[in-house]
Motif scaffolding. Sequence first.
Motif, mmCIF file in Angstrom:
data_model
loop_
_atom_site.group_PDB
_atom_site.id
_atom_site.type_symbol
_atom_site.label_atom_id
_atom_site.label_comp_id
_atom_site.label_asym_id
_atom_site.label_seq_id
_atom_site.Cartn_x
_atom_site.Cartn_y
_atom_site.Cartn_z
ATOM 1 N N ALA A 129 0.822 -1.207 0.000
ATOM 2 C CA ALA A 129 0.000 0.000 0.000
ATOM 3 C C ALA A 129 0.856 1.258 0.000
ATOM 4 O O ALA A 129 0.537 2.245 -0.673
ATOM 5 N N ARG A 130 1.939 1.252 0.756
ATOM 6 C CA ARG A 130 2.822 2.423 0.787
ATOM 7 C C ARG A 130 3.398 2.715 -0.593
ATOM 8 O O ARG A 130 3.399 3.869 -1.058
ATOM 9 N N SER A 131 3.895 1.681 -1.256
ATOM 10 C CA SER A 131 4.459 1.888 -2.596
ATOM 11 C C SER A 131 3.388 2.327 -3.586
ATOM 12 O O SER A 131 3.628 3.175 -4.459
ATOM 13 N N PHE A 132 2.203 1.762 -3.454
ATOM 14 C CA PHE A 132 1.079 2.135 -4.319
ATOM 15 C C PHE A 132 0.743 3.615 -4.167
ATOM 16 O O PHE A 132 0.593 4.346 -5.159
ATOM 17 N N LEU A 133 0.644 4.090 -2.925
ATOM 18 C CA LEU A 133 0.311 5.497 -2.688
ATOM 19 C C LEU A 133 1.435 6.415 -3.134
ATOM 20 O O LEU A 133 1.181 7.511 -3.642
ATOM 21 N N ASP A 134 2.681 5.988 -2.957
ATOM 22 C CA ASP A 134 3.813 6.787 -3.448
ATOM 23 C C ASP A 134 3.723 6.934 -4.963
ATOM 24 O O ASP A 134 4.022 8.003 -5.518
ATOM 25 N N TRP A 135 3.334 5.870 -5.639
ATOM 26 C CA TRP A 135 3.205 5.908 -7.097
ATOM 27 C C TRP A 135 2.073 6.839 -7.521
ATOM 28 O O TRP A 135 2.225 7.636 -8.457
ATOM 29 N N LEU A 136 0.935 6.782 -6.817
ATOM 30 C CA LEU A 136 -0.184 7.672 -7.163
ATOM 31 C C LEU A 136 0.183 9.133 -6.934
ATOM 32 O O LEU A 136 -0.231 10.012 -7.697
ATOM 33 N N ASP A 137 0.906 9.393 -5.853
ATOM 34 C CA ASP A 137 1.423 10.736 -5.559
ATOM 35 C C ASP A 137 0.313 11.790 -5.591
ATOM 36 O O ASP A 137 0.434 12.826 -6.248
ATOM 37 N N LEU A 138 -0.755 11.525 -4.854
ATOM 38 C CA LEU A 138 -1.881 12.461 -4.815
ATOM 39 C C LEU A 138 -1.717 13.440 -3.648
ATOM 40 O O LEU A 138 -1.181 13.087 -2.599
ATOM 41 N N PRO A 139 -2.205 14.656 -3.808
ATOM 42 C CA PRO A 139 -2.048 15.652 -2.748
ATOM 43 C C PRO A 139 -2.973 15.378 -1.568
ATOM 44 O O PRO A 139 -3.927 14.601 -1.654
ATOM 45 N N ALA A 140 -2.670 16.022 -0.457
ATOM 46 C CA ALA A 140 -3.509 15.908 0.743
ATOM 47 C C ALA A 140 -4.850 16.600 0.503
ATOM 48 O O ALA A 140 -5.051 17.347 -0.465
ATOM 49 N N GLY A 141 -5.792 16.331 1.417
ATOM 50 C CA GLY A 141 -7.072 17.028 1.389
ATOM 51 C C GLY A 141 -8.077 16.519 0.391
ATOM 52 O O GLY A 141 -9.037 17.220 0.056
ATOM 53 N N ARG A 142 -7.899 15.300 -0.076
ATOM 54 C CA ARG A 142 -8.834 14.723 -1.049
ATOM 55 C C ARG A 142 -9.799 13.768 -0.348
ATOM 56 O O ARG A 142 -9.551 13.278 0.742
ATOM 57 N N HIS A 143 -10.904 13.475 -1.037
ATOM 58 C CA HIS A 143 -11.912 12.545 -0.535
ATOM 59 C C HIS A 143 -11.694 11.178 -1.198
ATOM 60 O O HIS A 143 -11.722 11.068 -2.426
ATOM 61 N N TRP A 144 -11.501 10.147 -0.377
ATOM 62 C CA TRP A 144 -11.111 8.831 -0.851
ATOM 63 C C TRP A 144 -12.212 7.808 -0.626
ATOM 64 O O TRP A 144 -12.973 7.883 0.338
ATOM 65 N N LEU A 145 -12.252 6.818 -1.520
ATOM 66 C CA LEU A 145 -13.102 5.641 -1.364
ATOM 67 C C LEU A 145 -12.219 4.413 -1.522
ATOM 68 O O LEU A 145 -11.515 4.266 -2.529
ATOM 69 N N ASP A 146 -12.238 3.541 -0.511
ATOM 70 C CA ASP A 146 -11.448 2.306 -0.512
ATOM 71 C C ASP A 146 -12.404 1.143 -0.774
ATOM 72 O O ASP A 146 -13.193 0.776 0.087
ATOM 73 N N VAL A 147 -12.314 0.563 -1.966
ATOM 74 C CA VAL A 147 -13.231 -0.489 -2.403
ATOM 75 C C VAL A 147 -12.659 -1.853 -2.034
ATOM 76 O O VAL A 147 -11.568 -2.212 -2.460
ATOM 77 N N GLY A 148 -13.424 -2.608 -1.243
ATOM 78 C CA GLY A 148 -12.913 -3.880 -0.735
ATOM 79 C C GLY A 148 -11.870 -3.639 0.330
ATOM 80 O O GLY A 148 -10.774 -4.193 0.299
ATOM 81 N N CYS A 149 -12.212 -2.817 1.302
ATOM 82 C CA CYS A 149 -11.237 -2.314 2.277
ATOM 83 C C CYS A 149 -10.733 -3.385 3.231
ATOM 84 O O CYS A 149 -9.692 -3.198 3.888
ATOM 85 N N GLY A 150 -11.441 -4.532 3.336
ATOM 86 C CA GLY A 150 -11.006 -5.566 4.264
ATOM 87 C C GLY A 150 -10.892 -5.033 5.679
ATOM 88 O O GLY A 150 -11.723 -4.233 6.124
#
Length: 268
Positions: free
Chosen positions: A24-45
């Motif tokens: 997940a850390r590497s995935f988010l680093d790759w997306l490189d999205l700014p703070a303050g956004r609204h997120w949806l985690d599909v199949g969050c487990g």
Amino acid sequence: MSPDVWAAGKYYEPFVGRWSRLAARSFLDWLDLPAGRHWLDVGCGPGALAQTILDRVRPASILGVDPSAPFIEYARTHVRRDGLAAEAVSFRVGDARALPVEDASRDAVVSGLVLNFVPQPERAVAEMARATCPGGVAAAYVWDYAGRMELLRYFWDAAVALDPDAAALDEGPRFPICRLEPLEALFTGAGLGSVATTTIDVPTVFRDFDDYWNPFLGGQGPAPAYAMTLDEARRGRLRERIRSRLPFEKDGSIHLIARAWAVRGIKS
């Protein structure tokens, strides 16, 4: 119960949860999205990706959706909400193929290690695209079950050698979407633009054989579920065949790789 059903967070964590957070850390680093956004985690487990988003991206809000009520309850009680109001972090039972959110309501819609378990994954990706606002990002990652998700490849290669019927449960051949080209096609087919893919390699270091083997006794997921259908003698033969093939270091540790494939697209 289907071997693909995941329900107990306490068993998920030692099996793949500890490695999924690194992915997940590497995935988010790759997306490189700014703070303050609204997120949806599909199949969050049980909330591994959601927690990583909270820790690293500082979202305005995050909603996690999963069909497993026990996982949702685990996420509600274990995911830390540091610095965010309670209502900004929520988890809800729901189906990836019919997400309980309005059209174009999230800046980032993500799914971690889930799409291959969803019947009709194209519907799930279409729903992810529907929920993404114009200019927003939809993205996902899945394990490379047929290749370098090595902790599982050692298991299934040994299991199938001893019991050819075990091949019916092996995630490698069962999940052909867990490759870069099918993932790219799923996202392109959902109408997303600027689709890109990448490889995520996570070192999975086990301190000894017990650290590798014991999580397979939790019964959660296809490989542990299969292991727990075996009687003691057959499970012992499987254990020893795996042990004989793992690459041990001089100190008894085992150094493997867990590879994931990632894909992202932009909503026009």
